[in-house]
Design an enzyme around this catalytic site. Structure first.
Site, PDB file in Angstrom:
ATOM      1  CB  CYS A   1      -0.930   0.017   1.205  1.00  0.00           C
ATOM      2  SG  CYS A   1      -2.080  -1.365   1.275  1.00  0.00           S
ATOM      3  CB  THR A   2       4.044   2.091   1.701  1.00  0.00           C
ATOM      4  OG1 THR A   2       3.527   1.873   3.026  1.00  0.00           O
ATOM      5  CG2 THR A   2       5.027   3.248   1.735  1.00  0.00           C
TER       6      THR A   2
END
Length: 211
Positions: free
Chosen positions: A45-46
């Site tokens: 997600c980062t």
């Protein structure tokens, strides 16, 4: 609720990193990309949100606004954004929705119980200025999305809306496009002055009309 292509995207009010917002007001007359991610402080997600932030100018050129969502708290979002900016060498400026009661996730079918009973999957919708859903794509939590493909689809959808064409496999902006079967070759020659290349009566190409 199961949302399908062509459906009107449901409106909602939400708490986000940009404050309380109404989804339709946020979109205005723009195209929208609404995408869910499983959780804050997670590696895939980062990278996804970092890359989305880097596409800011690409989205602006296409009159498109991005907005993300997970079931984490706003405070978590704000603190995580600092990590994203640091590790991905970018600046996240689009809103991240805090859907802690999962109402929006359930409204948009972002939670798939057989994948996770609580976390949202990697779903993404493209919504046009009429608030119609034009693309739905879902990835498993372990696979990061291809946002270059999202840009490609945006280009295709916006081109299709303004010209009587379709786009072929692996098409990229600037390449030849397809003339739909509903347009006769005779009419196509009038509509597309750059020329018509016929492979079969049902398979005809023309240079991209807006360049």
């Amino acid at each position: 609720m199961s949302i399908k292509l062509g459906d009107t995207a449901p409106d909602f009010n939400a708490e986000s990193t940009s404050g309380n917002l109404n989804f339709y007001d946020f979109l205005g007359n723009s195209w929208g990309i609404l995408f869910s991610h499983p959780a804050d402080y997670t590696p895939v997600c980062t990278t996804e949100l970092g890359y989305t932030a880097k596409l800011k100018s690409e989205f602006e050129q296409r009159n498109t606004k991005a907005i993300a969502l997970s079931v984490d708290e706003v405070e978590d979002h704000h603190n995580w954004i600092k990590d994203i900016n640091e590790t991905q060498n970018t600046k996240v400026e689009f809103p991240i929705i805090a859907d802690k009661d999962r109402k929006i996730s359930e409204l948009y079918d972002f939670i798939h119980p057989n994948a996770s009973a609580t976390a949202t999957v990697r779903s993404l919708l493209i919504i046009d200025p009429e608030k119609k859903v034009r693309l739905i794509i879902t990835y498993p939590a372990s696979t990061g999305r291809n946002f270059n493909e999202i840009i490609r689809v945006l280009d295709s959808l916006q081109l299709v809306d303004s010209h009587k064409i379709a786009t072929p496999v692996n098409w990229k902006n600037g390449e030849d496009v397809i003339i739909p079967p509903a347009v006769s070759t005779e009419d196509a020659k009038k509509i597309f002055p750059k020329g018509v290349r016929e492979i079969k009566p049902y398979l005809r190409y023309t240079p991209q009309p807006n360049i």
